[in-house]
Design a protein around this motif. Sequence first.
Motif, PDB file in Angstrom:
ATOM      1  N   GLN A   1       0.824  -1.211   0.000  1.00 22.81           N
ATOM      2  CA  GLN A   1       0.000   0.000   0.000  1.00 22.81           C
ATOM      3  C   GLN A   1       0.858   1.261   0.000  1.00 22.81           C
ATOM      4  OE1 GLN A   1      -2.722  -0.260   3.330  1.00 22.81           O
ATOM      5  NE2 GLN A   1      -3.457  -2.286   2.697  1.00 22.81           N
ATOM      6  N   ASP A   2       1.900   1.250   0.823  1.00 26.12           N
ATOM      7  CA  ASP A   2       2.762   2.429   0.917  1.00 26.12           C
ATOM      8  C   ASP A   2       3.489   2.698  -0.407  1.00 26.12           C
ATOM      9  OD1 ASP A   2       2.019   2.704   3.548  1.00 26.12           O
ATOM     10  OD2 ASP A   2       3.851   1.802   4.372  1.00 26.12           O
TER      11      ASP A   2
ATOM     12  N   ALA B   1       1.150   4.015  -3.193  1.00 23.57           N
ATOM     13  CA  ALA B   1       0.907   5.451  -3.005  1.00 23.57           C
ATOM     14  C   ALA B   1       2.133   6.260  -3.403  1.00 23.57           C
ATOM     15  CB  ALA B   1       0.525   5.725  -1.554  1.00 23.57           C
TER      16      ALA B   1
END
Length: 368
Positions: free
Chosen positions: A43-44, A47
């Motif tokens: 997820q990081d 992004a």
Amino acid sequence: MQVPFLDLQGEYQLLGDDIRTAVLEVLASGSYILGPKGRQLEQDLAAYVGTKHALGVANGTDALLLTLEALGIGLGDEVITTPFTFFATAEVIASTGATPVFVDIDPATYNLDPNLLEAAITARTKAVLLVHLFGQVADMEKIQSIAAACNVPVIEDACQAMGASYQGKKAGSFGIAGCFSFFPTKNLGGFGDGGLITTDDDDLAHKIIGLRNHGSYEKYVHVQLGLNSRLDELQAAVLSVKFKVLDAWNEKRRALAQRYTRHLQGIVQTPAVAPDREHIYHQYSIESPQRDTLAAHLQAKGIATGIYYPIPLHLQQVFSPLGHCAGDFPVSEAAARRILALPIHPLLTEVQQDYVIEAIRESAGDRS
């Protein structure tokens, strides 16, 4: 003075407390494969890169291979790439049964020359697999325009380019997929092998999720042949700590690179940075017609260097059936004879760098 090419032990000294804490959390959790650390890292990084999906895999080579397989590329197909890169870029093409088609490089950036791309595209071309070599993004505007006109997808080999950008967009967010490596020497490196695939394509992401897990979406149900290629939780834990300092350490590399260039211009050929690019200097590679003499001189002074890459891929023995010979890709061949990578890492001191600069000037006969 000894000047190492990298200082991974020094990096661990700085980050060791946080890394040990993260690793111990994994050990205590009992979740070691496809667990919460890996999901959070995905997820990081999605992004950060600016894509809908980021999928952890076992290494950068698998990232490339799984992307090709998810696109259905195989026997009889052609994939355009560069002959001046690490072997894995062309290896994965051949591993699918497809044929690597080489296009020479831009002499300034070492990336695939977009002016030569269109002539290499045929009815059998199923993808362009370009490389953001040494941490500088290729000319994506020109490459994507040509590829789109021919309805050919672009895959980014961004294994050396985590954090690099072009016109404000991060490497790995341009093509149908971006492929990254977390090999320990990379700007974002783990404590072993690891890789990542980024994409905005929902269907491609779904296929890769199955392919990385033996072709399975449901336990013991296999809908296709796949690989065992998953980023484990221990590597995800290490990477999550190192990711927090990625931008700061990339900025340190840029400052060191600018300093090298300022002091070495006119002595050797220094790296060029194309307009609208933010280079992350995975390598700082100079060129010299006396490369081997210079490398020997630096070694005698205790300065570690590297040669990336001494044999272009079209001249590798395994690709001899393609029928290439010396002279086919002259820019790549010239770079292979002349290029030399200097120490550049976030813990390199100005005192060490001055010693490297002085040694290069001394080898060139410059005492100014």
